[in-house]
Every structure is written in C-alpha cells, then in structure tokens.
Design a protein around this motif. Structure first.
Motif, short mmCIF file in Angstrom:
data_model
loop_
_atom_site.label_atom_id
_atom_site.label_comp_id
_atom_site.label_asym_id
_atom_site.label_seq_id
_atom_site.Cartn_x
_atom_site.Cartn_y
_atom_site.Cartn_z
N THR A 1 86.20 86.52 26.81
CA THR A 1 84.70 86.34 27.56
C THR A 1 83.59 87.11 26.80
N GLU A 2 83.71 87.93 25.72
CA GLU A 2 82.58 88.41 25.03
C GLU A 2 82.23 87.15 23.96
N GLU A 3 82.98 86.45 23.62
CA GLU A 3 82.82 85.45 22.58
C GLU A 3 81.68 84.40 23.39
N LEU A 4 82.31 84.07 24.69
CA LEU A 4 81.66 83.05 25.54
C LEU A 4 80.39 83.41 25.79
N ASP A 5 80.06 84.72 26.09
CA ASP A 5 78.96 85.32 26.50
C ASP A 5 77.96 85.13 25.22
N LYS A 6 78.20 85.38 24.24
CA LYS A 6 77.50 85.53 23.09
C LYS A 6 77.08 83.90 22.80
N LEU A 7 78.12 82.89 22.90
CA LEU A 7 77.46 81.69 22.89
C LEU A 7 76.43 81.25 23.91
N PHE A 8 76.68 81.55 25.21
CA PHE A 8 76.01 81.33 26.48
C PHE A 8 74.52 81.92 26.15
N SER A 9 74.37 83.10 25.86
CA SER A 9 73.37 83.90 25.31
C SER A 9 72.42 83.20 24.28
N GLN B 1 70.97 79.79 25.60
CA GLN B 1 69.97 80.24 26.57
C GLN B 1 68.56 80.17 25.74
N LYS B 2 68.63 80.41 24.74
CA LYS B 2 67.31 80.47 24.00
C LYS B 2 66.95 79.22 23.21
N GLU B 3 67.75 78.33 23.70
CA GLU B 3 67.52 76.92 23.34
C GLU B 3 67.67 76.59 21.88
N LYS B 4 68.63 77.27 21.28
CA LYS B 4 69.07 77.15 19.75
C LYS B 4 70.28 76.39 19.63
N TRP B 5 70.71 75.99 18.73
CA TRP B 5 71.83 74.97 18.48
C TRP B 5 72.71 75.50 17.71
N ILE B 6 73.77 75.05 17.59
CA ILE B 6 75.10 75.25 16.89
C ILE B 6 75.08 73.97 15.90
N ASN B 7 75.08 73.99 14.72
CA ASN B 7 75.23 72.61 13.97
C ASN B 7 76.46 72.61 13.03
N SER B 8 77.29 73.74 12.96
CA SER B 8 78.43 73.61 11.99
C SER B 8 79.39 74.79 12.70
N ALA B 9 80.54 74.52 12.08
CA ALA B 9 81.63 75.36 12.46
C ALA B 9 81.06 77.00 11.72
N PHE C 1 79.02 78.38 14.77
CA PHE C 1 79.87 78.75 15.76
C PHE C 1 80.51 80.10 15.51
N GLN C 2 80.91 80.36 14.25
CA GLN C 2 81.76 81.48 14.01
C GLN C 2 80.50 82.84 13.95
N GLU C 3 79.46 82.51 13.41
CA GLU C 3 78.37 83.50 13.18
C GLU C 3 77.90 83.94 14.77
N VAL C 4 77.73 82.97 15.46
CA VAL C 4 77.24 83.36 16.76
C VAL C 4 78.40 83.94 17.71
N THR C 5 79.58 83.31 17.80
CA THR C 5 80.59 84.03 18.50
C THR C 5 81.30 85.05 18.11
N GLY C 6 81.65 85.18 16.92
CA GLY C 6 82.30 86.10 16.30
C GLY C 6 83.80 85.78 16.29
N VAL C 7 84.23 84.44 16.55
CA VAL C 7 85.80 84.10 16.56
C VAL C 7 86.28 84.26 15.45
N SER C 8 87.67 84.73 15.51
CA SER C 8 88.46 84.94 14.17
C SER C 8 88.79 83.79 13.24
N ASP C 9 89.04 84.04 12.19
CA ASP C 9 89.14 82.66 11.08
C ASP C 9 90.54 81.90 11.65
N SER C 10 91.42 82.58 12.14
CA SER C 10 92.64 81.67 12.47
C SER C 10 92.14 80.79 13.76
#
Length: 287
Positions: free
Chosen positions: A89-97, A100-108, A111-120
């Motif tokens: 839920t925390e990772e999804l909230d970071k992505l949604f936030s 909402q700033k009209e910013k885009w993810i253009n690479s993997a 995505f990791q930098e924004v959400t903080g997901v693990s390498d695995s």
C-alpha cells in the motif's frame, strides 16, 4: 444308570475334548483378529488415495489462481493491479502521489526510485513494463521527425545544460534548476525553447535568463504518435494530455471517422491553442 454311563469320560477323552476346544477358540480368535486388521488397513489405504487426489486438485487450483501478467504501462497501475503484482500500500501511495503531480515514469529505474520497490520484485515485474513508442523509440514503422542543429546560434545547447551551468544564471535557484533537468528527462529532451514555460514552479524571469544562455540545438529524434491509431494510454503520455482528454480524442476520432488535421483537437474540451502547440510536437495524422 445307562444314561449316566454315556456322560462318563475317561481322562484321555477329556484331554482330547479340551484340546479341540482350545484349537477352536484359537481359530475363532485368529479369524476375528485378521478380519479386524484387514478392515482397519483398507480404509486407511483408501483415505490416503483420496487425500492424494485432493492435494493434487489443490495444487492445480493454486497454479490456476496465480494471475497471468500481461504487458502494461506502469504509469496507469490501479489498486487491484498493484495488489496482484505484489506492491504494498505504501508503494502504491507513492506512485499515485507522483502521478498526481502530472509526472511520468519512463523506465524501470524511475519506477523503483518513485515507489521504492525491492530489487527482487522489480526484476519480476519490469520485463512486463510497456512504455509508449515515443519514449522507447522501438517502432520504426511510424513517422519520424528529425531536427537539425542551429549552428548559427552562439548559445549553449539547452539539452546539454548541467545543474552547475543552470544555477550559475541570474535569478536561478537550485530547486528551479532541478525542475528544468527533471522535465527535460521526462519528455526525452526539449524540442523548442518555449517548453521551458511549461515547467511548473519555474518563474518567467528564470526562463528568460535560461533562454539568454541556452537554446535547443541538438533536438531529439521524436517518434510521432499517430492520433488515428494510438490508444488512450499512449496518448496520455504526451505533455498536457490527461487520460480523460485522451479518451475524448478517441471518442471524437470514432464519431468523425478519423482526424484529418490536428487543429481539430481544439474542439475537444481541455485542449487550448497553447496546449495544442505543444501537443503537435508529438502527434501526426498520417493523412
């Protein structure tokens, strides 16, 4: 007296009768013991067989219940999609936030930098990331637009400006310099100088100072998106086009059997002449 004589037995006869009774009792005990043992073993064997079948069905069901992952644009992950992918839920909230700033993810990596997901987890889901063609430049069949250098302009190249060179300008702050570099990365490089005015929280006087020292010389190769064939997800990656506006474009395209001129987009709510000038940089009609 005669009847009594028939019931009188000597010791040998009594011993024989006793032995016969013992043998009969032994046979009776053995028979019931073996029958009970047999009945107790057979049900256990049947139960084991049925249990093995049940376990097999459970394994098949668990495999079928694992959702199959199809290619998707990570900018449009929903709550349910995130749950099936294993995002917290925390990772999804970071992505949604971030979105909402009209910013885009253009690479993997973005995505990791924004959400903080693990390498695995990133290693599992990133092969399914699908970015639009103008970001990945993977489709050569679409119309391409290349731009030449402005060799006559003595200014420095805006697409090669560094953080140090930007903060050295008058009126420029570190925050505004970072916003300019982040926006340049987001759109894949500036196509024209006036795109600087599109950056939220960068002041007009700061843009003027940047344009005095920098201009777009090495323009990126842009893979134009065909407005008559693109889906809503691809259209929504263009600056100033939200997903709702992208859906409106598709509805307009269907009702009018195609879009012959990009100026027709002014008929759609939410698109102004200012926005259309920017949108035209990334669209074609292939007419």
């Amino acid at each position: 007296m005669k009847l009594k004589s028939h019931l009188m037995l000597d010791s040998k006869k009594r011993s024989g009768i006793l032995l016969l009774v013992v043998i009969f009792c032994g046979c009776w005990i053995f028979y019931f013991w073996s029958s009970r043992n047999k009945t107790s073993i057979e049900p256990n064997a049947e139960i084991a067989i049925y249990q093995a079948r049940i376990d097999s069905l459970k394994r098949i069901k668990s495999v079928k219940s694992i959702p199959k992952i199809y290619p998707f644009n990570p900018n449009f992950i929903t709550d349910y999609k995130g749950y099936t992918l294993g995002l917290s839920t925390e990772e999804l909230d970071k992505l949604f936030s971030f979105r909402q700033k009209e910013k885009w993810i253009n690479s993997a990596e973005d995505f990791q930098e924004v959400t903080g997901v693990s390498d695995s987890l990133l290693a599992v889901i990133s092969p399914y990331f699908k970015f639009p063609d103008w970001v990945t430049n993977s489709k050569t069949s679409q119309t391409t637009k290349s731009f030449s250098f402005k060799s006559f302009n003595p200014q420095n190249d805006l697409n090669k400006a560094t953080f140090e060179s930007l903060i050295s300008l008058p009126e420029m702050t570190e925050g505004s310099a970072r916003l300019i570099l982040a926006y340049r990365k987001k759109i894949g490089g500036f196509i024209e100088d006036n795109q600087l005015y599109d950056i939220y929280n960068v002041k007009r006087n700061q843009v003027i100072e940047v344009k005095k020292e920098f201009t777009v010389k090495s323009k990126p190769v842009i893979v134009l998106i065909n407005v008559n064939t693109a889906n809503a997800s691809d259209l929504a990656t263009i600056p100033f086009l939200t997903f709702d506006i992208a859906r409106s474009i598709i509805d307009y395209r269907i009702l009018n059997e195609g879009i012959k001129n990009l100026d027709e987009l002014l008929k759609i709510d939410g698109i102004t002449p200012y926005k259309l000038d920017r949108i035209k940089l990334y669209l074609s009609t292939n007419q």
